[in-house]
Each structure stands twice: as structure tokens, then as C-alpha cells.
Design an enzyme around this catalytic site. Sequence first.
Site, PDB file in Angstrom:
ATOM      1  N   ILE A 269       0.896  -1.373   0.065  1.00  0.00           N
ATOM      2  CA  ILE A 269      -0.013   0.064   0.120  1.00  0.00           C
ATOM      3  C   ILE A 269       0.850   1.317  -0.038  1.00  0.00           C
ATOM      4  CG2 ILE A 269      -1.956   1.257   1.040  1.00  0.00           C
ATOM      5  CD1 ILE A 269      -2.442  -1.588   0.083  1.00  0.00           C
ATOM      6  N   LYS A 270       0.757   2.054  -1.021  1.00  0.00           N
ATOM      7  CA  LYS A 270       1.592   3.212  -1.251  1.00  0.00           C
ATOM      8  C   LYS A 270       0.889   4.450  -0.279  1.00  0.00           C
ATOM      9  CE  LYS A 270       3.449   4.260  -5.008  1.00  0.00           C
ATOM     10  NZ  LYS A 270       3.837   4.810  -6.467  1.00  0.00           N
TER      11      LYS A 270
END
Length: 367
Positions: free
Chosen positions: A139-140
Site C-alpha cells: 500500500i503506497k
Amino acid sequence: MTSPTTRLTDAGVSIWLDDLSRSRITSGNLIELITDRNVVGVTTNPTIFQGAISAGEGYAEAIAAQKATGASVDDAIFAITTTDVRDACDVFRPIYDATHGVDGRVSIEVSPELAHDTEATVAQAKALHETVGRDNVLIKIPATKAGLPAITETIGAGISVNVTLIFGLDRYAEVMDAYLEGVAKARAAGIDPGGIHSVASFFVSRVDTEVDKRLAEIGTPEAEALKSKAGVANARLAYELFTERFSRDDAMALVEESANVQRPLWASTGVKDPDLPDTLYVEELVATGTVNTMPEKTLEATFDHGVITGDTITGNYAEAHRVMDQLAEVGVDFADVTRVLEEEGVEKFVKSWRELQQSVSEALDAA
């Protein structure tokens, strides 16, 4: 003879593709890049999805399905992008298993509109992780001030994170601390930190773009001599900081208890100045334990004519420090450079996000 991308892999650099589309998955192109170009991961962002969906790229059926359910624009984007990432995760699963979770990763970003909202970022990070439903998703989360506690909270929940939009060493140090705090939090909650991985995406070419603009305004011979040197120097010093930070006692203690280091990732490695070698940000940033995420154009240039000679970072710290000192001497305020780049980075991703919303809205209307 081995290819340049194989030599890059042998030098300890993980090659990730900075692109994804549904047609790239379904056509078998992603498998080809894994097989022929040594690609072991993928990164995405709102700009990439906006380009893919607006160009079609195999989304007609997905758009029609979302239209049939009466989905809102944002819900349609969420469903389409998480499906692409899930399918890509499945393609990379054998690499994930073979590397014990280090590679075989696919990244998806929280909405850039949440870049200054810690709680909303954490909530969406958890929703993306749950919806993709694959162990090898990253997850960025952007490395804004509000993003730092979100990184700690998300890591603390056992979710692997790709920290994006890092431009300066001071913020990078805070990112590594946020990661380590998250790992400690996860351990305290009974979560095995061995299953948590993270990369810190340090941007390169955008630094040169901003600094070179300022050097041109200064206009002296000393300033001109420093053109296109800041990006590589800054990244090399980031690697130096990485090795120092993860050699400290607190980090070593966590690693000895099965935690993973947070690997540096070189982002924004497509060369924007046509006068520069198109493989500059690959060849000059080779060191073990790093990731280089490349647009396909840069990947193909590297495969075709990249010159990979081994580590080009650790023996060049002194020169990197000299470059940064010289930039200060000619009048470049690097702290201001990184401030501007972070603000512009968020603004550009928000702009792409809104263009993505517009593209999906138009596609839903036409379906």
C-alpha cells in the site's frame, strides 16, 4: 552473454516496472517482462491508472459491469484498480514465494486527496489491503507530515507499505523511523514482523528538474557545472543514510528478531532531459538491496544498452557530499527544493486522480 537487466539483478537491484494495465496482464506481456527483462515487481499510481483507463486498455467490460451495479465514480475506480492489482499479484506470486516476500510485489496508492489526513489514509490503506486480499500487495502512502503517523499505524497493523514521494534526507530519516516504530508496534500487538515488508521510494529525476531550473537562473559557470548532478548525489546520500540507520542498535535489534529492513527504492528514474543518457538513473544507482522502478521506456533502454559494472553508490559518498556542498555554495536552497517538490508531487497526483475520476465518469456515462 548476460543481458544488462540480468547483470543489474546480479548486482542486487530488484527491477520493478512502473506501469500496469489490464491489457498488460491479460495479453501475457507482464509474464514476458518477468521472463525476458528480469522484472520482479510493479508499482502503480493515479497517473498510470488514468492513462490506462482513458486509453481503453481492456476496460470496457469492467466499466459496463460497474455501470450495471450503479457504482459511483470513486467506487468504480476502487473496484477496477484493486482488481488489476489483485490479478497482477497473482502473476507475481511465484516470485513472492521464491524470495520470501522481498519481491513479487505490486503497489497500489491511497487517494492523493488524503495526503494530509492521517486517519483517512490509514482507513483507506486498510480497505485497499483487505479488498486486494493478497499477501504481496504494497500500500503506497505519501511521506507527507500527515503520512508519517499513517505509515506507523499501517505497518503496526501488519500491512506492508511502499512509502512514496520522498525527496530529501531529513524526511527520509523520518520515514525510516516511522517504519521502525510501526514494526515495534506490530510486534507489541503479537504480529510477526517477518511478514511485514516496506520500501521507501526516493525520487530522483524530479530533483534534477527542479535544481537545474534554479541553476539556470543563477547562470554562473559554477552553477552550470553542477547541472544534472543533484538527483544522483541526493539518492546516493539516501543510501548512505539507509545503511547508517539500519546499523543502529534499535534497528539491529528488530532485524535480529525477524524484522526486515526497509529497502530504498529509486523512483522517477525516467530521464526527463533529452541531453542526458536515457539509462542515467539506473547505471549510477546500483547497490545491493535496492529497488529501481522503471517506466517501460527506461527498462527497454537498460536492456538494450545499459552498462552495469557493479556498485556505483557506496564508493561515491564523498563526491555526493561535495556536489551537495557546491549546490549550497552557488545558492541552491535544497531544503526549499524538497519542500516545493513534495507540494508539487501531491498536487500532480491529485490532478491525475481528478483526471482519472473524469475519465471513469465519462466511460460510465457512455457504457
